[in-house]
Design a protein around this motif. Structure first.
Motif, short mmCIF file in Angstrom:
data_model
loop_
_atom_site.label_atom_id
_atom_site.label_comp_id
_atom_site.label_asym_id
_atom_site.label_seq_id
_atom_site.Cartn_x
_atom_site.Cartn_y
_atom_site.Cartn_z
N PRO A 130 -4.11 23.95 40.32
CA PRO A 130 -5.27 24.80 40.60
C PRO A 130 -6.38 24.64 39.57
CG PRO A 130 -3.25 26.05 40.89
CD PRO A 130 -2.86 24.72 40.33
N GLN A 131 -6.01 24.32 38.35
CA GLN A 131 -6.99 24.12 37.29
C GLN A 131 -7.93 22.96 37.61
OE1 GLN A 131 -5.17 23.29 33.53
NE2 GLN A 131 -7.11 23.12 32.44
N VAL A 132 -7.43 21.94 38.31
CA VAL A 132 -8.25 20.78 38.67
C VAL A 132 -9.37 21.21 39.61
CG1 VAL A 132 -8.24 18.55 39.87
CG2 VAL A 132 -6.38 19.13 38.30
N VAL A 133 -9.02 21.99 40.63
CA VAL A 133 -10.03 22.48 41.59
C VAL A 133 -11.05 23.35 40.85
CG1 VAL A 133 -10.42 23.85 43.67
CG2 VAL A 133 -8.44 22.33 43.52
N GLN A 134 -10.56 24.20 39.97
CA GLN A 134 -11.44 25.08 39.21
C GLN A 134 -12.42 24.27 38.36
OE1 GLN A 134 -9.33 27.61 36.52
NE2 GLN A 134 -11.10 28.92 36.12
N GLU A 135 -11.94 23.22 37.71
CA GLU A 135 -12.81 22.38 36.88
C GLU A 135 -13.85 21.65 37.73
OE1 GLU A 135 -10.11 19.89 34.72
OE2 GLU A 135 -9.69 21.45 33.22
N TYR A 136 -13.48 21.22 38.93
CA TYR A 136 -14.44 20.56 39.81
C TYR A 136 -15.53 21.54 40.23
CZ TYR A 136 -12.40 15.94 40.35
OH TYR A 136 -11.98 14.65 40.12
N GLU A 137 -15.15 22.76 40.56
CA GLU A 137 -16.13 23.75 41.01
C GLU A 137 -16.99 24.27 39.86
OE1 GLU A 137 -14.54 26.84 43.47
OE2 GLU A 137 -13.84 25.43 44.98
N ASN A 138 -16.48 24.22 38.64
CA ASN A 138 -17.26 24.67 37.49
C ASN A 138 -18.08 23.54 36.88
OD1 ASN A 138 -16.25 27.23 37.73
ND2 ASN A 138 -14.62 26.93 36.22
N GLY A 139 -17.87 22.31 37.33
CA GLY A 139 -18.63 21.17 36.82
C GLY A 139 -18.11 20.64 35.50
N LYS A 140 -16.90 21.00 35.12
CA LYS A 140 -16.33 20.54 33.85
C LYS A 140 -15.50 19.28 34.00
CE LYS A 140 -16.13 25.17 31.91
NZ LYS A 140 -15.25 26.23 31.40
N ALA A 141 -15.15 18.93 35.23
CA ALA A 141 -14.27 17.78 35.47
C ALA A 141 -15.05 16.47 35.45
CB ALA A 141 -13.56 17.94 36.80
N VAL A 142 -14.37 15.43 35.00
CA VAL A 142 -14.90 14.07 35.13
C VAL A 142 -14.48 13.61 36.52
CG1 VAL A 142 -14.77 11.72 34.24
CG2 VAL A 142 -14.66 13.66 32.67
N PRO A 143 -15.44 13.20 37.37
CA PRO A 143 -15.10 12.88 38.76
C PRO A 143 -14.05 11.77 38.88
CG PRO A 143 -17.47 12.79 38.42
CD PRO A 143 -16.85 13.00 37.09
N ASN A 144 -13.04 12.04 39.68
CA ASN A 144 -11.99 11.07 39.97
C ASN A 144 -12.08 10.79 41.47
OD1 ASN A 144 -9.62 9.76 40.65
ND2 ASN A 144 -8.37 10.92 39.21
N GLN A 145 -12.27 9.54 41.83
CA GLN A 145 -12.49 9.19 43.24
C GLN A 145 -11.29 9.55 44.11
OE1 GLN A 145 -15.52 8.22 44.36
NE2 GLN A 145 -16.12 8.58 42.24
N ALA A 146 -10.09 9.45 43.57
CA ALA A 146 -8.89 9.77 44.36
C ALA A 146 -8.85 11.27 44.68
CB ALA A 146 -7.64 9.36 43.60
N VAL A 147 -9.18 12.09 43.69
CA VAL A 147 -9.18 13.54 43.90
C VAL A 147 -10.28 13.93 44.89
CG1 VAL A 147 -9.50 15.79 42.78
CG2 VAL A 147 -8.16 14.02 41.64
N LEU A 148 -11.46 13.32 44.73
CA LEU A 148 -12.56 13.60 45.65
C LEU A 148 -12.19 13.19 47.07
CD1 LEU A 148 -15.66 12.57 43.49
CD2 LEU A 148 -14.99 14.88 44.16
N ALA A 149 -11.49 12.08 47.22
CA ALA A 149 -11.08 11.62 48.55
C ALA A 149 -10.12 12.62 49.19
CB ALA A 149 -10.43 10.24 48.46
N LYS A 150 -9.19 13.14 48.40
CA LYS A 150 -8.25 14.13 48.94
C LYS A 150 -8.98 15.41 49.34
CE LYS A 150 -5.18 13.48 45.40
NZ LYS A 150 -3.98 13.81 44.60
#
Length: 145
Positions: free
Chosen positions: A110-130
């Protein structure tokens, strides 16, 4: 049934001693053998191999160090853009999913989704594809900052 004469059976009570045989030549790669040979006054020849014990590759490390010196400031990693963050959040809310439910569906924490929505994550193409597959929106072609 044959009868046995008790006097004919004898037991050999002699002790058997087994000795380990010493190797004919001492292995001088063994540090103990080298020290023993030095203490006894024997001549020991040592040969230093070229670049022995060195795991470093000097040309590449020198180049990398020079590049770091020239770069000055470390380059900042790209983060998830505001456009991607909003698209993830909007699609997740439209599907009536919590961050934890989305994370479970894409097999991430769940932390991964939270980081993506907060803009703290470094984009990973595999995660974005999922996320694209689960949410049904395009995330990978959106412009970054």
């Amino acid at each position: 049934m044959s009868s046995r004469n008790p006097g004919s059976i004898t037991q050999d009570w002699d002790t058997v001693v087994l000795h380990k045989s010493k190797p004919k030549t001492q292995d001088l790669r063994d540090p103990k053998a080298v020290n023993q040979a030095l203490r006894s006054g024997a001549q020991v020849q040592t040969v230093k191999k070229f670049d022995a014990g060195s795991n470093k590759r000097t040309p590449s490390t020198a180049v990398n160090a020079r590049k770091l010196d020239e770069a000055g400031e470390p380059a900042a990693l790209d983060r998830v853009s505001a456009e991607v963050r909003q698209a993830i959040q909007k699609a997740r809310i439209e599907k009536k999913l919590s961050q934890a439910e989305l994370a479970k569906q894409i097999n991430e924490r769940p932390q991964v989704v939270q980081e993506y929505e907060n803009g703290k994550a470094v984009p990973n193409q595999a995660v974005l594809a999922k996320m694209e597959r689960v949410l049904g929106v395009k995330l990978r072609g959106l412009k970054h900052k």
